[in-house]
Design an enzyme around this catalytic site. Structure first.
Site, PDB file in Angstrom:
ATOM      1  N   ASP A  84     -81.014  44.513  46.911  1.00  0.00           N
ATOM      2  CA  ASP A  84     -81.365  43.228  47.488  1.00  0.00           C
ATOM      3  C   ASP A  84     -82.101  43.552  48.794  1.00  0.00           C
ATOM      4  OD1 ASP A  84     -81.383  40.442  48.053  1.00  0.00           O
ATOM      5  OD2 ASP A  84     -79.653  40.731  49.378  1.00  0.00           O
TER       6      ASP A  84
ATOM      7  N   ASP B  49     -83.249  40.922  51.835  1.00  0.00           N
ATOM      8  CA  ASP B  49     -82.771  40.202  53.025  1.00  0.00           C
ATOM      9  C   ASP B  49     -81.306  40.523  53.275  1.00  0.00           C
ATOM     10  OD1 ASP B  49     -84.743  38.399  54.267  1.00  0.00           O
ATOM     11  OD2 ASP B  49     -84.820  37.398  52.319  1.00  0.00           O
TER      12      ASP B  49
END
Lengths: 299, 299
Positions: free
Chosen positions: B24, B26
């Site tokens: 991932d 952010d």
């Protein structure tokens, strides 16, 4: 099971049985800007019989005064003190139940009518119709300086909903756990003159999702609305009837308050939701096609 | 129980154990526009060890190409075919799983990146960044002429959300039961550079409330996203690890896919949600303070 009203005798029985008549408006008295047939005659009939009439609406886009104007425009007799709107009830809740100190403010995700009712109760507010918050310009947290005096976020139907308002309301609620999260009502849809559109419940939904908690809803079916009415009008619930078109707001509201309830089919609810295998668990005392049918009691 | 990683040996063990690393972005590689310390070194280390790297993001405001530019700006090596965004996965879902006919269109409640990915897949779209739908002017159903070819409404994070877009999307979904209700993802919040703001889940929430049903969500943790990745990259799930900062999206996604999972605490999740009496029921294989900690495996 709900009793279907159809004969003149049914309607005359209703007139004898109830002294206080609480009406939802959208979908009961009118559809958008179109009066439902027979409504003026039925309201006159009730007034002639000295019935007490109350208009109980979840519409929070209008103040009671503006709502009274809608009655005037449609040629219906109504008085401001007969009108109970969820905007008014929200303002009364904030000042008398929450007892929010006078220096505190409400951040409004809503429209002019909601601001007017807050002002009538002497409550300071931010957001709402402020041009600075009615923009599609990019929102930056770094340019936002939260007002430390905001003690509540109040959401009603807001057709100017946008990311700036949502982000500010979210920030107030997230950073200050003591900030109350209120909704005038959580009706999922709004019956506009031209058809259904997203309602006030759709306006608070982004905040409820982002925060992971639900707002306290003031309007029907919440008891807060009933408390607000009872504080102004004394009436015997056993001789009172709530007339509405929505099972999960109007009928639930009347049932919870110990009133009888009359569902009309001129609004959101289809007959299959009242009788038959797919009927709702919220059951009105009576149902009829239209409030206009009560005219037959005149003859 | 999740294993806490802390020693150089722990991290070296991880390097040996996994060939495919799904990240991932952010809250894992960066926070808003700020790179998390040690990330460039860790990504270089993985590339040196010939690990396959995939970036799996629910951010649907950017296309893969624009997302790649974000890596460039932050000085991180990345290739477009390493990036899997929920906008891309949504477009792939519409064209290959739904097999929406070419003459059909998607009504977009979302931003430019989402439109770009639809265009890459040859999918026609309406709404989105169209100036006519990016307005705070009053919406009237009577002036709206729904396009009969709209076969899906697709919602992503949209910082230009407004009542016109919501009303159009609601009307398409309400009047046509065959119209698919899709969301790129339903993350409740979005980690902007300056702090949390309402996320894509808050953008589809008004429609879900007004319609009384939930959208099909394409992004993490849905299997649709995993199917989309597997269609492009072959890898052995038992030798793959998903690294993320959110339990209910990243970790859930990896767990469902049969991958190992590594939670980092540089994003949305607090350690108390991983260990202790209030820990979540979604349990990562491992957790560590920051992905930057893997640098210790270099020495």
């Amino acid at each position: 099971m709900a009793a279907r009203l159809s004969s003149a005798q049914d309607y005359k029985g209703l007139l004898d049985k109830y002294d206080t008549w609480l009406f939802d408006c959208d979908g009961v008295l009118w559809q958008g800007d179109r009066l439902i047939e027979g409504v003026p005659e039925v309201l006159s009939l009730l007034r002639t019989h000295k019935k007490r009439i109350l208009f109980v609406t979840n519409n929070a886009t209008k103040s009671r005064k503006s709502y009274k104007k809608k009655f005037d425009q449609l040629g219906l007799e109504a008085h401001v003190d007969e009108v109970f709107g969820s905007a008014y009830a929200s303002a009364v809740y904030i000042s008398t139940v929450m007892k929010m100190p006078k220096h505190k403010k409400v951040y409004v995700v809503g429209m002019k009518g909601l601001e007017e009712e807050l002002e009538e109760e002497g409550i300071q507010h931010l957001g709402g119709t402020d041009p600075a918050d009615n923009t599609l310009a990019e929102f930056h947290l770094k340019n936002f300086h939260p007002d430390p005096d905001v003690g509540a976020v109040l959401c009603g139907l807001d057709t100017s909903i946008n990311y700036t308002k949502l982000s500010k309301a979210f920030t107030y609620l997230r950073r200050n756990p003591g900030c109350a999260f209120l909704a005038t009502n959580i009706d999922s849809t709004y019956p506009s003159a031209e058809g259904l559109l997203p309602g006030a419940g759709a306006i608070s939904a982004p905040l409820a999702t982002a925060l992971g908690r639900q707002p306290l809803s003031i309007g029907k079916p919440a008891e807060t609305m009933m408390d607000c009415i009872k504080a102004k009008c004394q009436f015997d619930p056993t001789r009172a009837i709530m007339v509405g078109d929505r099972l999960n707001t109007d009928i639930e509201f009347g049932n919870r308050g110990g009133l009888s309830t009359l569902l009309v089919l001129t609004g959101i609810t289809h007959e299959s939701e009242v009788v038959g295998p797919n009927a709702s668990t919220t059951i009105p005392t009576y149902f009829t096609n239209s409030i206009g049918d009560l005219r037959t009691a005149i003859s």
